[in-house]
Scaffold this motif. Sequence first.
Motif, mmCIF file in Angstrom:
data_model
loop_
_atom_site.group_PDB
_atom_site.id
_atom_site.type_symbol
_atom_site.label_atom_id
_atom_site.label_comp_id
_atom_site.label_asym_id
_atom_site.label_seq_id
_atom_site.Cartn_x
_atom_site.Cartn_y
_atom_site.Cartn_z
ATOM 1 N N ALA A 176 0.875 -1.172 0.000
ATOM 2 C CA ALA A 176 0.000 0.000 0.000
ATOM 3 C C ALA A 176 0.907 1.214 0.000
ATOM 4 C CB ALA A 176 -0.877 -0.022 1.245
ATOM 5 N N GLY A 216 7.903 -10.128 7.285
ATOM 6 C CA GLY A 216 9.270 -10.195 7.782
ATOM 7 C C GLY A 216 9.335 -9.788 9.249
ATOM 8 N N ALA A 217 10.482 -10.075 9.856
ATOM 9 C CA ALA A 217 10.678 -9.750 11.273
ATOM 10 C C ALA A 217 10.485 -8.257 11.534
ATOM 11 C CB ALA A 217 12.084 -10.175 11.692
ATOM 12 N N GLY A 218 10.909 -7.423 10.571
ATOM 13 C CA GLY A 218 10.800 -5.963 10.752
ATOM 14 C C GLY A 218 9.360 -5.542 10.961
ATOM 15 N N THR A 219 8.462 -6.092 10.167
ATOM 16 C CA THR A 219 7.037 -5.729 10.281
ATOM 17 C C THR A 219 6.468 -6.205 11.612
ATOM 18 O OG1 THR A 219 6.792 -5.781 7.901
ATOM 19 C CG2 THR A 219 4.782 -6.050 9.168
ATOM 20 N N ARG A 252 19.438 -15.666 5.545
ATOM 21 C CA ARG A 252 18.173 -15.383 4.842
ATOM 22 C C ARG A 252 17.696 -16.648 4.144
ATOM 23 N NH1 ARG A 252 18.382 -9.628 4.619
ATOM 24 N NH2 ARG A 252 18.549 -9.264 6.840
ATOM 25 N N VAL A 253 16.422 -16.893 4.190
ATOM 26 C CA VAL A 253 15.874 -18.101 3.577
ATOM 27 C C VAL A 253 15.559 -17.814 2.110
ATOM 28 C CG1 VAL A 253 13.966 -19.751 3.619
ATOM 29 C CG2 VAL A 253 14.872 -18.827 5.777
ATOM 30 N N GLU A 276 2.789 -9.805 2.922
ATOM 31 C CA GLU A 276 2.223 -8.501 3.277
ATOM 32 C C GLU A 276 3.280 -7.502 3.686
ATOM 33 O OE1 GLU A 276 -1.223 -7.524 5.166
ATOM 34 O OE2 GLU A 276 -2.331 -9.334 4.684
ATOM 35 N N GLY A 285 15.245 -14.774 10.069
ATOM 36 C CA GLY A 285 16.419 -15.633 9.925
ATOM 37 C C GLY A 285 17.227 -15.793 11.195
ATOM 38 N N ARG A 286 17.182 -14.772 12.082
ATOM 39 C CA ARG A 286 18.003 -14.851 13.311
ATOM 40 C C ARG A 286 17.147 -14.862 14.575
ATOM 41 N NH1 ARG A 286 22.067 -10.010 11.956
ATOM 42 N NH2 ARG A 286 20.119 -9.071 11.262
ATOM 43 N N ASP A 340 5.094 -3.223 13.831
ATOM 44 C CA ASP A 340 3.625 -3.070 13.845
ATOM 45 C C ASP A 340 2.926 -4.043 14.790
ATOM 46 O OD1 ASP A 340 4.220 -1.336 11.809
ATOM 47 O OD2 ASP A 340 3.511 -2.635 10.200
ATOM 48 N N GLY A 365 7.571 -6.705 5.190
ATOM 49 C CA GLY A 365 7.706 -5.333 4.742
ATOM 50 C C GLY A 365 8.526 -5.247 3.482
ATOM 51 N N ALA A 366 9.142 -4.083 3.369
ATOM 52 C CA ALA A 366 9.863 -3.749 2.162
ATOM 53 C C ALA A 366 10.953 -4.784 1.851
ATOM 54 C CB ALA A 366 10.475 -2.366 2.333
ATOM 55 N N GLN A 367 11.662 -5.201 2.874
ATOM 56 C CA GLN A 367 12.793 -6.111 2.620
ATOM 57 C C GLN A 367 12.355 -7.463 2.117
ATOM 58 O OE1 GLN A 367 16.104 -6.959 4.995
ATOM 59 N NE2 GLN A 367 15.965 -5.049 6.137
ATOM 60 N N LEU A 368 11.372 -8.030 2.789
ATOM 61 C CA LEU A 368 10.921 -9.373 2.400
ATOM 62 C C LEU A 368 10.402 -9.358 0.960
ATOM 63 C CD1 LEU A 368 10.303 -12.333 3.142
ATOM 64 C CD2 LEU A 368 8.076 -11.564 3.976
ATOM 65 N N ARG A 389 15.127 -12.635 15.812
ATOM 66 C CA ARG A 389 15.178 -11.453 16.669
ATOM 67 C C ARG A 389 13.801 -11.064 17.195
ATOM 68 N NH1 ARG A 389 15.072 -6.590 13.187
ATOM 69 N NH2 ARG A 389 15.034 -7.294 11.037
HETATM 70 N N1 LIG Z 1 2.656 -0.099 3.300
HETATM 71 C C1 LIG Z 1 2.706 -1.430 3.302
HETATM 72 O O1 LIG Z 1 2.126 -2.070 2.417
HETATM 73 C C2 LIG Z 1 3.434 -2.150 4.383
HETATM 74 C C3 LIG Z 1 3.148 -3.502 4.588
HETATM 75 C C4 LIG Z 1 3.860 -4.144 5.601
HETATM 76 C C5 LIG Z 1 4.828 -3.489 6.330
HETATM 77 N N2 LIG Z 1 5.053 -2.177 6.095
HETATM 78 C C6 LIG Z 1 6.058 -1.469 6.846
HETATM 79 O O2 LIG Z 1 7.332 -2.015 6.530
HETATM 80 C C7 LIG Z 1 8.173 -1.782 7.651
HETATM 81 C C8 LIG Z 1 9.019 -3.009 7.890
HETATM 82 O O3 LIG Z 1 9.787 -3.246 6.731
HETATM 83 P P1 LIG Z 1 11.234 -3.864 6.803
HETATM 84 O O4 LIG Z 1 11.758 -3.900 5.428
HETATM 85 O O5 LIG Z 1 11.999 -3.170 7.842
HETATM 86 O O6 LIG Z 1 10.912 -5.261 7.395
HETATM 87 P P2 LIG Z 1 10.472 -6.694 6.906
HETATM 88 O O7 LIG Z 1 10.675 -6.963 5.460
HETATM 89 O O8 LIG Z 1 9.143 -6.941 7.513
HETATM 90 O O9 LIG Z 1 11.519 -7.510 7.732
HETATM 91 C C9 LIG Z 1 12.865 -7.508 7.377
HETATM 92 C C10 LIG Z 1 13.565 -8.515 8.224
HETATM 93 O O10 LIG Z 1 12.908 -9.774 8.134
HETATM 94 C C11 LIG Z 1 13.855 -10.794 8.087
HETATM 95 N N3 LIG Z 1 13.766 -11.430 6.772
HETATM 96 C C12 LIG Z 1 13.317 -10.890 5.621
HETATM 97 N N4 LIG Z 1 13.438 -11.755 4.611
HETATM 98 C C13 LIG Z 1 13.940 -12.876 5.146
HETATM 99 C C14 LIG Z 1 14.297 -14.131 4.614
HETATM 100 N N5 LIG Z 1 14.144 -14.404 3.315
HETATM 101 N N6 LIG Z 1 14.801 -15.054 5.456
HETATM 102 C C15 LIG Z 1 14.950 -14.787 6.765
HETATM 103 N N7 LIG Z 1 14.642 -13.612 7.337
HETATM 104 C C16 LIG Z 1 14.151 -12.675 6.530
HETATM 105 C C17 LIG Z 1 15.225 -10.148 8.220
HETATM 106 O O11 LIG Z 1 15.633 -10.182 9.557
HETATM 107 P P3 LIG Z 1 17.228 -10.153 9.931
HETATM 108 O O12 LIG Z 1 17.745 -8.872 9.429
HETATM 109 O O13 LIG Z 1 17.237 -10.281 11.401
HETATM 110 O O14 LIG Z 1 17.829 -11.317 9.232
HETATM 111 C C18 LIG Z 1 14.968 -8.734 7.770
HETATM 112 O O15 LIG Z 1 15.785 -7.776 8.362
HETATM 113 C C19 LIG Z 1 7.286 -1.452 8.812
HETATM 114 O O16 LIG Z 1 7.470 -0.084 9.106
HETATM 115 C C20 LIG Z 1 5.903 -1.696 8.302
HETATM 116 O O17 LIG Z 1 4.992 -0.785 8.857
HETATM 117 C C21 LIG Z 1 4.372 -1.504 5.140
#
Ligand SMILES: NC(=O)c1ccc[n+]([C@@H]2O[C@H](COP(=O)([O-])OP(=O)(O)OC[C@H]3O[C@@H](n4cnc5c(N)ncnc54)[C@H](OP(=O)(O)O)[C@@H]3O)[C@@H](O)[C@H]2O)c1
Length: 386
Positions: free
Chosen positions: A158, A197-200, A281-282, A302, A227-228, A204, A304-307, A230
């Motif tokens: 979104a 992902g863990a970040g979300t 990372r998986v 769903e 992956g770790r 949130d 976050g950005a990284q996943l 956290r």
């Molecule tokens: N607008 C939207 O549509 C939307 C939707 C959802 C979330 N968000 C926002 O996105 C933000 C979070 O994004 P983000 O990029 O920081 O977090 P994220 O993608 O939710 O999480 C990133 C973390 O997840 C773990 N991870 C991701 N891919 C992996 C894999 N393949 N294998 C193992 N671990 C994996 C890693 O942890 P490690 O680094 O510990 O390995 C990575 O640092 C939040 O602020 C949330 O509000 C927005």
Amino acid sequence: MSAAEDLAQMGHALQLAKRAWGATHPNPMVGCVLVENGVVTAEGFHERDGGPHAERAALSSLLRNPVAGATLYVTLEPCSSAGRTGACTDAILAAGVRRVVVGATDPNPAHAGRGYDVLRRAGVEVVTGVLEEECRDLNLIFNHWVTTGGPLIAAKVATTIDGRIATRTGDSQWITGEEARADVHRWRRLFPSIAVGAGTVMTDNPRLTARIEGEPEWCPVRFVFDGRLRTVLDHRLPKVYTDPFASRTIVVTTQHGGEGYMRKLRALGVGVWVFESPSGRVPLGRFRARCASEGIGGVLLEGGAQLISRALAERQVDYFFGYQAPLLFADDKAKSVLSGLRTEKLSQAVRLADLRRSVLGDDGLVRGRVVYPEKLQVDETLFSLG
Ligand SMILES: NC(=O)c1ccc[n+]([C@@H]2O[C@H](COP(=O)([O-])OP(=O)(O)OC[C@H]3O[C@@H](n4cnc5c(N)ncnc54)[C@H](OP(=O)(O)O)[C@@H]3O)[C@@H](O)[C@H]2O)c1
């Protein structure tokens, strides 16, 4: 029977099929209407895996044979092989129906068109392709599963019109309005699983359930990529590990997660999938294969950005939902949703095909099948461990 009448009745059959939204996996949703002398006299839909198919449900509800000249409308080509519930073509012929109107052809190449052949050989008039796109779109997940043997992995984001998911200070709830968010809950109800992902989870602390007005809260399988591990360090564990649906959560991790944390999760009833991965990372391809072997036909990423960025860079996103709010941040420091690719030419862009668009209050949704360019240039520096 006029073409307009055929369209209207197929629309009715589609609405019936949707009554089983999310309840038929790994089977498709199918709706069926029987029309006699211009009047609907029987209807049915496939309610759940193992239950009667829509055609049988409709025909058996009539409690007599249809009158001469009756037309049967069905959203998916009738099956011609006797599975658990018997071939629907047999039921149609036994009932003496002489005209059948179909929406979508069976996506399974081994079966496609066979139902039509069986009926036509028996002298039945078969009309195909009525509201075909809508009927095919109804079963996105099933179609992918039967043609590839694996799950449909879809990503949802979104964003603002300029592609941002949060302001420079991280303010992100809510970018889209109520109607768009309600639509997300509808898709959550359809997909057998959701992944974040863990970040979300840490930012949130989402519930990741489908909350639809008038219906009980529904919990799909909830995958947390961590992956770790956290998300387990904190003394205050996230909701997805402690709420009443904790046994529906599966943490996707690596050997870097540590045995102690894995035990802690398992003690809470949370599932743990461990993959060997030197990077921590998986790889999404291995996750996909595991889902296939566990019979999970669809995953909605769903965030976050990284996943999602990683999944896209690994060519593992099959379908994309892009919700767009009428907002502009026009701020380089605002968080953008996707990164990690080096797209130098338009021809290298990832595209969406079979587009569907809807307006949800002030927001828009564009969704479609992801088509990758021949060569994706991945900027690996963006994926180094933080
Ligand atoms: N607008 C939207 O549509 C939307 C939707 C959802 C979330 N968000 C926002 O996105 C933000 C979070 O994004 P983000 O990029 O920081 O977090 P994220 O993608 O939710 O999480 C990133 C973390 O997840 C773990 N991870 C991701 N891919 C992996 C894999 N393949 N294998 C193992 N671990 C994996 C890693 O942890 P490690 O680094 O510990 O390995 C990575 O640092 C939040 O602020 C949330 O509000 C927005």
